[in-house]
Design a protein around this motif. Structure first.
Motif, PDB file in Angstrom:
ATOM      1  N   UNK A   1       1.352  -1.104   0.140  1.00  0.00           N
ATOM      2  CA  UNK A   1      -0.043  -0.211  -0.088  1.00  0.00           C
ATOM      3  C   UNK A   1       0.915   0.820   0.318  1.00  0.00           C
ATOM      4  N   UNK A   2       0.218   2.324  -1.066  1.00  0.00           N
ATOM      5  CA  UNK A   2       1.529   2.937  -0.783  1.00  0.00           C
ATOM      6  C   UNK A   2      -0.064   4.319  -0.621  1.00  0.00           C
ATOM      7  N   UNK A   3       0.405   5.410   0.763  1.00  0.00           N
ATOM      8  CA  UNK A   3      -0.589   6.401   0.433  1.00  0.00           C
ATOM      9  C   UNK A   3      -1.936   6.480   0.033  1.00  0.00           C
ATOM     10  N   UNK A   4      -2.263   4.704   1.451  1.00  0.00           N
ATOM     11  CA  UNK A   4      -3.599   4.794   1.432  1.00  0.00           C
ATOM     12  C   UNK A   4      -4.570   4.348   3.145  1.00  0.00           C
ATOM     13  N   UNK A   5      -5.255   4.771   2.777  1.00  0.00           N
ATOM     14  CA  UNK A   5      -6.046   5.066   4.057  1.00  0.00           C
ATOM     15  C   UNK A   5      -6.465   3.539   4.538  1.00  0.00           C
ATOM     16  N   UNK A   6      -6.269   3.167   5.809  1.00  0.00           N
ATOM     17  CA  UNK A   6      -6.029   1.665   5.896  1.00  0.00           C
ATOM     18  C   UNK A   6      -7.070   2.197   7.683  1.00  0.00           C
TER      19      UNK A   6
ATOM     20  N   UNK B   1       7.773 -12.837   6.126  1.00  0.00           N
ATOM     21  CA  UNK B   1       9.109 -12.714   6.349  1.00  0.00           C
ATOM     22  C   UNK B   1       9.772 -11.608   6.617  1.00  0.00           C
ATOM     23  N   UNK B   2       8.118 -10.637   6.053  1.00  0.00           N
ATOM     24  CA  UNK B   2       8.854  -9.112   6.363  1.00  0.00           C
ATOM     25  C   UNK B   2       7.288  -7.603   5.970  1.00  0.00           C
ATOM     26  N   UNK B   3       8.079  -6.856   7.160  1.00  0.00           N
ATOM     27  CA  UNK B   3       7.560  -5.911   7.150  1.00  0.00           C
ATOM     28  C   UNK B   3       7.138  -4.830   7.349  1.00  0.00           C
ATOM     29  N   UNK B   4       7.384  -3.834   6.377  1.00  0.00           N
ATOM     30  CA  UNK B   4       7.575  -3.162   6.464  1.00  0.00           C
ATOM     31  C   UNK B   4       6.252  -1.406   6.459  1.00  0.00           C
ATOM     32  N   UNK B   5       6.855  -0.743   7.039  1.00  0.00           N
ATOM     33  CA  UNK B   5       5.616   0.415   7.241  1.00  0.00           C
ATOM     34  C   UNK B   5       6.290   1.325   8.012  1.00  0.00           C
ATOM     35  N   UNK B   6       6.154   2.495   6.670  1.00  0.00           N
ATOM     36  CA  UNK B   6       7.364   4.128   6.615  1.00  0.00           C
ATOM     37  C   UNK B   6       6.012   4.497   6.877  1.00  0.00           C
ATOM     38  N   UNK B   7       6.330   5.423   6.946  1.00  0.00           N
ATOM     39  CA  UNK B   7       5.480   6.680   7.234  1.00  0.00           C
ATOM     40  C   UNK B   7       6.276   7.653   7.028  1.00  0.00           C
ATOM     41  N   UNK B   8       6.050   8.835   5.915  1.00  0.00           N
ATOM     42  CA  UNK B   8       7.494  10.001   5.792  1.00  0.00           C
ATOM     43  C   UNK B   8       7.298  11.365   6.592  1.00  0.00           C
ATOM     44  N   UNK B   9       5.643  11.080   7.566  1.00  0.00           N
ATOM     45  CA  UNK B   9       5.222  12.811   8.381  1.00  0.00           C
ATOM     46  C   UNK B   9       5.738  12.220   9.490  1.00  0.00           C
TER      47      UNK B   9
END
Length: 142
Positions: free
Chosen positions: A92-97, A134-142
């Motif tokens: 997901x990129x720029x979505x609402x979860x 195996x891998x989870x990435x949660x990234x926020x630039x804000x």
């Protein structure tokens, strides 16, 4: 100016031999319904830049392993992912979860990428139905 509706469907397909059978995938949202003919052989699908809120027909893509959802402001209900239980990579990129309950629908999931998304419920992530993760990435630039 009305929001410009752009649908980007990037299909990465590895097909050996002749043309394959196609199936209909339907995207629904406030501005209506769009139907796309997609090869049953598709392994990767990217959907973005639209106001669609629901996808149907993913169960007709048995080889779909990678799904990218981006720039989808209206998406919040991901129950349609139950139709794509063979997914190995979800991004997901720029979505609402709203939450991460959709992960329970994806037992084959190995990689999860969440970049610059609005997350309403940041409680514990239940991975009890994701033994292959195996891998989870949660990234926020804000």
């Amino acid at each position: 100016m009305q929001r410009l509706l752009i649908i980007l469907l990037l299909l990465i397909v590895t097909i050996l031999g002749c043309a394959s059978e196609t199936v209909k995938i339907e995207l629904n949202g406030p501005s209506g319904c769009k139907t796309f003919d997609i090869s049953k052989e598709v392994k990767s699908l990217r959907i973005g830049y639209s106001d669609f809120t629901y996808i149907s027909g993913l169960d007709l893509l048995p080889q779909l392993k990678i799904l990218d959802i981006g720039f989808m402001d209206e998406f919040s209900d991901f129950s349609f992912l139950a139709d794509a239980s063979n997914l190995e990579t979800l991004s997901f990129i720029y979505a609402k979860l709203e939450n991460f309950n959709f992960l329970l629908l994806l037992p084959e999931l190995e990689l999860l990428f969440i970049d610059d998304c609005e997350i309403k419920d940041s409680h514990e992530i239940d991975l009890s139905n994701n033994p292959k993760i195996e891998y989870i990435r949660i990234h926020s630039s804000g």
